[in-house]
Design an enzyme around this catalytic site. Structure first.
Site, mmCIF file in Angstrom:
data_model
loop_
_atom_site.group_PDB
_atom_site.id
_atom_site.type_symbol
_atom_site.label_atom_id
_atom_site.label_comp_id
_atom_site.label_asym_id
_atom_site.label_seq_id
_atom_site.Cartn_x
_atom_site.Cartn_y
_atom_site.Cartn_z
ATOM 1 N N GLU A 346 0.834 -1.205 0.000
ATOM 2 C CA GLU A 346 0.000 0.000 0.000
ATOM 3 C C GLU A 346 0.867 1.253 0.000
ATOM 4 O O GLU A 346 1.711 1.419 0.883
ATOM 5 C CB GLU A 346 -0.893 0.043 1.245
ATOM 6 C CG GLU A 346 -1.949 -1.023 1.307
ATOM 7 C CD GLU A 346 -2.817 -0.899 2.558
ATOM 8 O OE1 GLU A 346 -3.808 -1.629 2.641
ATOM 9 O OE2 GLU A 346 -2.502 -0.080 3.443
ATOM 10 N N CYS A 347 0.651 2.128 -0.956
ATOM 11 C CA CYS A 347 1.233 3.465 -0.982
ATOM 12 C C CYS A 347 2.758 3.409 -0.795
ATOM 13 O O CYS A 347 3.472 2.990 -1.687
ATOM 14 C CB CYS A 347 0.545 4.345 0.058
ATOM 15 S SG CYS A 347 0.745 6.117 -0.230
#
Length: 468
Positions: A346-347
């Site tokens: 994620e990210c």
């Protein structure tokens, strides 16, 4: 079954008014007085809860009428009220911003609203702002539970007297002076997390703010006064405990009792570069039967023996040199992926998996190369807002039925350039000002996106992400 506690929702006309500092200072003040206090953050946020947890000495969770859902929020509030004398909820942005807003949350759960208003450049206009905050929207949405106003940043005692004259006595909860103590340290994604500072220094900051708050009428109230003025009751059916997560044992469990991740070990990166972890996500993995193990890439930890890996968001751009030097971990990650074991990134977790990362100073670092392409920091915000990943059958496999959508959010200052074609895109939440979603990439067993998932919103998708 009902649970009761004194409760406040701390909000403001906008961001930057001081509501996070006030919420944390209130929690610290109560804790110093021996009261049991639990704190929640409305909306998506990883950073504010670190300060709330430090201040209260208890886990801090997120609640939101859209991202986490009403049933989830109601159960968390009830469980907190069973354990605490005081429940505090910090609002998101301004009181009436977003749809649903913090005001909608206050109405739904009958949470009295404390308005923190930055008053350094106003006087009697405080009354107009407070009136508008309290009454805006009541003709269509009903009256707002109201506690009163805390004036932040008064320049002097005479200034404070002018401010007080603008409000009824019943709404005046005091003023805080202009002071460095009312400002927690920040960087580009928000507050610096409390755990990134020495614990003694972080507590000293909270104590300084709590000391100022202790001089206000709000800070001088006894617990009995809180309970008399701002009682709240939360009613939900009894539910079983959600699992054995070390951060908390009070998360709602998935709707069914299946354990599709039973026997699976999920490794989770966790340190200053990978800090954006909702405790509820870990609890959901436990409720699905998984065992989690944490490791720190910055500390030199090897990838633990595991069946799946989660690389959460954080600040890899601030630690790129140390991450780039982890050639040993890079090799371990490539071996993990080559074995077909799932990776969800994620990210910031996705950023380190590309071949290169360019930081804010313009220096480009070679990174772990599980995904083709690169990311680069930019001055302009690259993504912000609530998002939802509704996965079709084709997104999973041709034999996999569509799964309940996964909700979450996005917030980043970097941009990705990759030849990979996305397997899907998230969609902005209804009513969002954004019109585009975030790309979901897949490369072998690696799935990655700027999207931060709230796993309790779809346990079946969580099981798919980390399953065989």
């Amino acid at each position: 079954m009902s649970a009761k506690a004194a409760a406040l929702l701390v909000s403001a006309p906008s961001s930057g008014q001081g509501k996070t500092t006030v919420t944390a200072a209130l929690a610290r003040l109560h804790a110093r007085q021996g009261r049991r206090v639990r704190v929640f953050k409305c909306g998506p946020d990883f950073l504010d809860p670190f300060w709330h947890q430090l201040a209260s000495g208890q886990p801090a969770h997120n609640i939101d009428l859209w991202m986490t859902g009403e049933a989830d929020a109601r159960q968390r509030l009830r469980q907190a009220a069973q354990q605490a004398d005081v429940v505090l909820v910090e609002g998101v942005m301004g009181l009436h911003d977003s749809d649903p807003s913090a005001a909608d949350l206050a109405r739904r759960f009958a949470l009295p609203v404390l308005a923190v208003i930055q008053t350094g450049r106003m006087a009697q206009t405080l009354g107009a702002i407070a009136h508008g905050l309290r009454h805006w929207g009541e003709d269509t949405r009903g009256p707002l539970p109201w506690a009163g106003v805390l004036a932040n940043g008064a320049a002097s005692d005479s200034h404070a007297r002018l401010l007080r004259q603008a409000l009824p006595d019943s709404e005046w909860l005091g003023h805080l002076p202009q002071s460095a103590a009312m400002h927690l340290p920040e960087r580009h994604l928000g507050l610096i997390a409390a755990h990134e500072m020495p614990r003694a220094e972080a507590l000293a900051r909270l104590d300084a703010a709590a000391d100022l708050l202790a001089a206000t009428p709000l800070g001088q109230m006894s617990l009995a006064e809180w309970q008399a003025r701002w009682p709240a009751a939360f009613d939900v059916p009894d539910a079983p405990d959600s699992g054995d997560a070390p951060e908390s044992a009070d998360s709602p469990a998935p709707e069914d009792n299946a354990k599709p991740l039973a026997g699976r070990v999920i490794a989770i990166a966790r340190d200053a570069a990978f800090a954006f972890i909702y405790p509820a996500n870990v609890q959901t993995l436990h409720a699905l039967g998984a065992r989690t193990v944490f490791f720190s890439p910055l500390a030199g930890d090897a990838l633990p023996a595991c069946d799946a890996l989660w690389l959460p968001g954080g600040y890899p751009e601030l630690h790129a040199a140390r991450l780039a030097a982890r050639s040993d971990l890079k090799a371990q990650l490539h071996a993990h992926a080559a074995a077909g074991k799932p990776i969800w990134a994620e990210c910031g977790g996705m950023m380190v998996l590309f071949e290169r990362l360019t930081d804010a100073s313009g220096h480009t670092w070679p990174l772990w190369g599980l995904l083709p392409g690169e990311t680069a920091m930019q001055k302009r915000l690259g993504g912000l807002g609530m998002q939802q990943w509704a996965m079709s059958a084709d997104s999973a496999s041709h034999s996999q039925p569509a799964l309940p959508p996964l909700r979450g959010h996005t917030f980043h200052y970097s941009a990705a350039r990759t030849p990979l074609a996305p397997i899907a895109h998230t969609r902005p939440a209804p009513g969002s000002a954004r019109t585009s979603g975030e790309a979901i990439y897949q490369h072998g067993s690696v799935r990655a996106s700027y999207f931060h998932a709230w796993l309790p919103s779809s346990p079946p998708m969580a099981a798919w992400l980390f399953g065989a």
